[in-house]
Design a protein around this motif. Structure first.
Motif, PDB file in Angstrom:
ATOM      1  N   ILE A  56     -19.869  31.046  37.073  1.00  0.00           N
ATOM      2  CA  ILE A  56     -19.928  29.764  37.797  1.00  0.00           C
ATOM      3  C   ILE A  56     -18.714  29.482  38.674  1.00  0.00           C
ATOM      4  CG2 ILE A  56     -21.528  28.669  36.185  1.00  0.00           C
ATOM      5  CD1 ILE A  56     -19.064  27.231  34.922  1.00  0.00           C
ATOM      6  N   GLY A  57     -17.585  30.163  38.421  1.00  0.00           N
ATOM      7  CA  GLY A  57     -16.419  29.814  39.229  1.00  0.00           C
ATOM      8  C   GLY A  57     -15.341  30.878  39.221  1.00  0.00           C
ATOM      9  N   TYR A  58     -14.466  30.770  40.207  1.00  0.00           N
ATOM     10  CA  TYR A  58     -13.383  31.742  40.389  1.00  0.00           C
ATOM     11  C   TYR A  58     -12.160  30.988  40.888  1.00  0.00           C
ATOM     12  CZ  TYR A  58     -11.008  35.900  42.392  1.00  0.00           C
ATOM     13  OH  TYR A  58     -10.124  36.906  42.707  1.00  0.00           O
ATOM     14  N   THR A  59     -11.105  30.986  40.085  1.00  0.00           N
ATOM     15  CA  THR A  59      -9.872  30.317  40.514  1.00  0.00           C
ATOM     16  C   THR A  59      -8.727  31.343  40.482  1.00  0.00           C
ATOM     17  OG1 THR A  59      -9.664  29.476  38.224  1.00  0.00           O
ATOM     18  CG2 THR A  59     -10.497  27.945  39.872  1.00  0.00           C
ATOM     19  N   ASN A  69     -23.717  26.489  44.780  1.00  0.00           N
ATOM     20  CA  ASN A  69     -22.709  25.581  44.202  1.00  0.00           C
ATOM     21  C   ASN A  69     -21.563  26.334  43.524  1.00  0.00           C
ATOM     22  OD1 ASN A  69     -24.246  26.667  42.232  1.00  0.00           O
ATOM     23  ND2 ASN A  69     -24.671  24.749  41.143  1.00  0.00           N
ATOM     24  N   PHE A  70     -21.368  27.601  43.895  1.00  0.00           N
ATOM     25  CA  PHE A  70     -20.319  28.395  43.242  1.00  0.00           C
ATOM     26  C   PHE A  70     -18.960  27.735  43.444  1.00  0.00           C
ATOM     27  CE2 PHE A  70     -17.276  31.864  42.742  1.00  0.00           C
ATOM     28  CZ  PHE A  70     -17.704  32.376  41.523  1.00  0.00           C
ATOM     29  N   LEU A  71     -18.163  27.736  42.356  1.00  0.00           N
ATOM     30  CA  LEU A  71     -16.889  27.019  42.389  1.00  0.00           C
ATOM     31  C   LEU A  71     -15.748  27.938  42.844  1.00  0.00           C
ATOM     32  CD1 LEU A  71     -17.451  25.077  39.058  1.00  0.00           C
ATOM     33  CD2 LEU A  71     -17.272  24.040  41.329  1.00  0.00           C
ATOM     34  N   TRP A  72     -15.532  28.003  44.146  1.00  0.00           N
ATOM     35  CA  TRP A  72     -14.392  28.745  44.696  1.00  0.00           C
ATOM     36  C   TRP A  72     -13.160  27.871  44.552  1.00  0.00           C
ATOM     37  CZ3 TRP A  72     -15.257  33.654  45.713  1.00  0.00           C
ATOM     38  CH2 TRP A  72     -16.550  34.060  46.069  1.00  0.00           C
ATOM     39  N   GLY A  73     -12.079  28.453  44.034  1.00  0.00           N
ATOM     40  CA  GLY A  73     -10.914  27.592  43.847  1.00  0.00           C
ATOM     41  C   GLY A  73      -9.617  28.344  43.787  1.00  0.00           C
ATOM     42  N   PRO A 104     -22.263  30.050  30.358  1.00  0.00           N
ATOM     43  CA  PRO A 104     -21.650  30.215  31.677  1.00  0.00           C
ATOM     44  C   PRO A 104     -20.235  30.791  31.560  1.00  0.00           C
ATOM     45  CG  PRO A 104     -22.658  28.049  31.457  1.00  0.00           C
ATOM     46  CD  PRO A 104     -22.739  28.691  30.108  1.00  0.00           C
ATOM     47  N   VAL A 105     -19.899  31.628  32.522  1.00  0.00           N
ATOM     48  CA  VAL A 105     -18.611  32.316  32.491  1.00  0.00           C
ATOM     49  C   VAL A 105     -17.774  31.873  33.697  1.00  0.00           C
ATOM     50  CG1 VAL A 105     -17.514  34.590  32.409  1.00  0.00           C
ATOM     51  CG2 VAL A 105     -19.794  34.300  31.455  1.00  0.00           C
ATOM     52  N   PHE A 106     -16.474  31.718  33.475  1.00  0.00           N
ATOM     53  CA  PHE A 106     -15.575  31.238  34.532  1.00  0.00           C
ATOM     54  C   PHE A 106     -14.354  32.163  34.593  1.00  0.00           C
ATOM     55  CE2 PHE A 106     -14.888  27.132  36.894  1.00  0.00           C
ATOM     56  CZ  PHE A 106     -13.766  27.535  37.582  1.00  0.00           C
ATOM     57  N   ILE A 107     -14.049  32.705  35.766  1.00  0.00           N
ATOM     58  CA  ILE A 107     -12.822  33.517  35.913  1.00  0.00           C
ATOM     59  C   ILE A 107     -11.695  32.543  36.273  1.00  0.00           C
ATOM     60  CG2 ILE A 107     -11.687  35.431  37.104  1.00  0.00           C
ATOM     61  CD1 ILE A 107     -14.553  36.455  37.796  1.00  0.00           C
ATOM     62  N   ALA A 108     -10.911  32.188  35.268  1.00  0.00           N
ATOM     63  CA  ALA A 108      -9.907  31.136  35.445  1.00  0.00           C
ATOM     64  C   ALA A 108      -8.623  31.666  36.080  1.00  0.00           C
ATOM     65  CB  ALA A 108      -9.606  30.478  34.111  1.00  0.00           C
ATOM     66  N   ARG A 157      -7.901  24.405  39.601  1.00  0.00           N
ATOM     67  CA  ARG A 157      -7.540  24.501  38.175  1.00  0.00           C
ATOM     68  C   ARG A 157      -6.034  24.272  38.054  1.00  0.00           C
ATOM     69  NH1 ARG A 157      -5.954  29.322  34.438  1.00  0.00           N
ATOM     70  NH2 ARG A 157      -5.601  28.103  32.570  1.00  0.00           N
ATOM     71  N   MET A 158      -5.662  23.280  37.309  1.00  0.00           N
ATOM     72  CA  MET A 158      -4.248  22.924  37.149  1.00  0.00           C
ATOM     73  C   MET A 158      -4.031  22.509  35.702  1.00  0.00           C
ATOM     74  SD  MET A 158      -4.440  19.100  38.682  1.00  0.00           S
ATOM     75  CE  MET A 158      -3.168  18.495  37.577  1.00  0.00           C
ATOM     76  N   SER A 159      -2.779  22.427  35.304  1.00  0.00           N
ATOM     77  CA  SER A 159      -2.568  21.935  33.938  1.00  0.00           C
ATOM     78  C   SER A 159      -1.756  20.660  33.979  1.00  0.00           C
ATOM     79  CB  SER A 159      -1.884  22.982  33.070  1.00  0.00           C
ATOM     80  OG  SER A 159      -0.521  23.092  33.372  1.00  0.00           O
ATOM     81  N   VAL A 160      -1.933  19.865  32.947  1.00  0.00           N
ATOM     82  CA  VAL A 160      -1.135  18.664  32.768  1.00  0.00           C
ATOM     83  C   VAL A 160       0.029  19.060  31.864  1.00  0.00           C
ATOM     84  CG1 VAL A 160      -1.124  16.381  31.680  1.00  0.00           C
ATOM     85  CG2 VAL A 160      -3.053  17.063  33.117  1.00  0.00           C
TER      86      VAL A 160
END
Ligand code: BGP
Length: 485
Positions: free
Chosen positions: A424-427, A5-9, A377-381, A98-101
């Motif tokens: 958990i993820g990489y964006t 379920n790794f979050l590729w983004g 959990p760690v996320f590379i944003a 990953r986006m910003s408002v």
């Protein structure tokens, strides 16, 4: 091995990609005020003199109602191209965006009583488009761009009133988009306040008598806003993870001298750990007392602040990672550029065209350090290579250098997972080309998708798939097993 379920983004920020600064009832924000310095050389654009905001520049920008020389006002025109962009993300197999408002699209002045319905509708459309393809949404609530009126009326984050106004905005986002968003991030790179005070906390440095005092007080207000946002999320969007994020500055001691090692420890504490310690552990770390004394900084806490920080900590730790640098007690050490900072050069590393020192092993080290410290959990944003690309006549872009960069960093992520890190993820940053945050130009491209626009906003704004697009698509398909690609 990457988990199933790794979050590729991929990641973007509203101010850099969206454009449409005068459409849909949006108000001006702080990034709209930063000029593109069209007449400058690349070297000058990277000079602090051109990067920093002054009152004169700010007032000149206010007088310009048009796009003028302000690239954030057009970005990559995603405001009108979002359907096409999200279709390309889906084609690549992205699992998360990953986006910003943009705060000033929701509250044009920041302190309006009611949100702007057109702004709300715009993001609803984006989220629905993502859902159509099964792409999860990771929202940064504030990625540097603060409504200009809040700078004028309150002096930015100097005022504690900003906490209430930010909370009003956060409440609206949770109310309107609670079901649409999967991961929430209240602040992009919260340590930016320290290294780019205008971007981070909305102050014009030359107007501050004691910059450090102002910056740390502003940061305190952001920490409290962060804690209160976590509190609000727990009741309004229960079960949805809320994270914190820093621009991670990984430091190596220049030598094995005790002095260099002490400098390295302190550099890590002051540029990185302070921020995550507050938001993950829930209190100001002891090592900052001495630092504050040395700088004659005294942060004002109101009654209940300590309790708030302790009670409302985050669920995951995100960071941006681009380069590493050297810590040394030697002030004359050779310098190079880094993400909004000047860094000490490392003779073992190669640099990008912008002088940022590329270091996949440093990413593995960083991942281990963060997980080891917090067990969250760690996320590379953000991560990626800013480079000059060439669009060929047949619409291709041969960016093998970017593929090499991504490949080596993904390999390092795989190694960190083997080390036991709960990544958990990489964006990757600027998954689609956008205006660079530091040097305010389009030529510094990060995307795997090319946008046909130049630094001055000329071009068709058509999108093209680079070689790295196909590579990343295959990487996602192979779930990060880069040896197969
Ligand atoms: C981070 C910012 C991003 C982004 C990135 C790359 O600090 O969060 O907004 O732009 O750095 O930096 P630059 O655009 O200056 O190359």
């Amino acid at each position: 091995m990457f988990p199933e379920n790794f979050l590729w983004g991929g990641a973007t920020a509203a101010s850099q990609v969206e454009g449409g600064f005068d459409q849909g009832g949006r108000g001006l924000d702080t990034q709209d005020m930063r000029p593109g310095n069209f007449q400058c050389t690349r070297q000058q654009k990277n000079d602090w003199k051109y990067k920093k905001m002054t009152r004169e520049k700010f007032e000149k920008a206010r007088r310009c109602q048009e796009k003028g020389e302000y690239p954030f006002r057009w970005g990559s025109e995603q405001y009108t191209h979002y359907q096409e962009d999200i279709a390309l993300f889906a084609e690549m197999g992205m699992k998360v965006y990953r986006m910003s408002v943009s705060w000033s699209r929701i509250y044009p002045n920041g302190d309006d009583e009611r949100p702007n319905p057109e702004g709300l509708a715009h993001y609803k459309n984006i989220f629905q488009e993502c859902h159509k393809y099964g792409i999860k949404v990771f929202v940064t609530m504030l990625h540097y761009a603060v409504p200009v009126h809040l700078i004028d009326a309150y002096g930015g984050w100097k005022s504690r009133k900003m906490i209430d106004l930010y909370l009003r905005y956060a409440r609206t986002l949770f109310e309107q988009f609670g079901d649409d968003v999967d991961y929430w991030l209240p602040f992009n790179e919260i340590n930016a306040g320290r290294f780019h005070p205008y971007n981070g906390v909305g102050i014009i440095e030359e107007e501050e008598e004691h910059v450090d005092q102002t910056v740390f007080q502003c940061l305190h207000h952001q920490f409290i806003a962060n804690a209160l946002t976590v509190k609000l999320a727990r009741s309004m969007v229960p079960g949805k993870p809320v994270g914190c994020m820093i621009a991670r500055f990984c430091h190596y001691p220049a030598t094995c001298s005790p002095e260099d090692n002490l400098t390295q420890l302190q550099d890590e504490q002051y540029t990185n750990w302070f921020y995550t310690d507050v938001m993950v552990r829930g209190k100001y770390p002891a090592y900052m007392d001495r630092y504050f004394r040395g700088k004659q900084v005294s942060v004002r806490f109101e009654e209940g602040d300590r309790e708030l920080l302790a009670a409302w900590t985050v669920d995951f730790v995100a960071f941006s990672y681009y380069f590493t640098q050297v810590s040394t007690a030697d002030a004359n050490w050779e310098k190079t550029d880094g993400n909004l900072v000047i860094a000490n050069k490392n003779p073992y590393l190669k640099s990008s065209e912008w002088g940022w020192q590329m270091d996949p092993t440093g990413l593995r080290i960083t991942l281990n350090q963060i997980y080891d410290r917090y067990q969250k959990p760690v996320f590379i944003a953000e991560n990626g290579l800013g480079a000059v690309d060439r669009l060929e006549a047949d619409g291709s872009v041969h960016d093998g250098y970017r593929i090499d960069y991504l490949k080596s960093h993904i390999q390092a992520m795989g190694d960190a997972l083997e080390d036991g890190v709960d990544l958990i993820g990489y964006t990757p940053w600027g998954i689609i080309d956008l205006v660079s945050c530091g040097s305010v130009e389009m030529s510094k491209r990060y995307g795997v998708i090319y946008v046909d626009a130049d630094d001055e906003g000329h071009g068709t704004f058509q999108r093209y798939r680079k070689d790295s697009f196909y590579w990343y698509q295959e990487c996602i398909r192979q779930n990060g097993n880069v040896k197969l690609i």
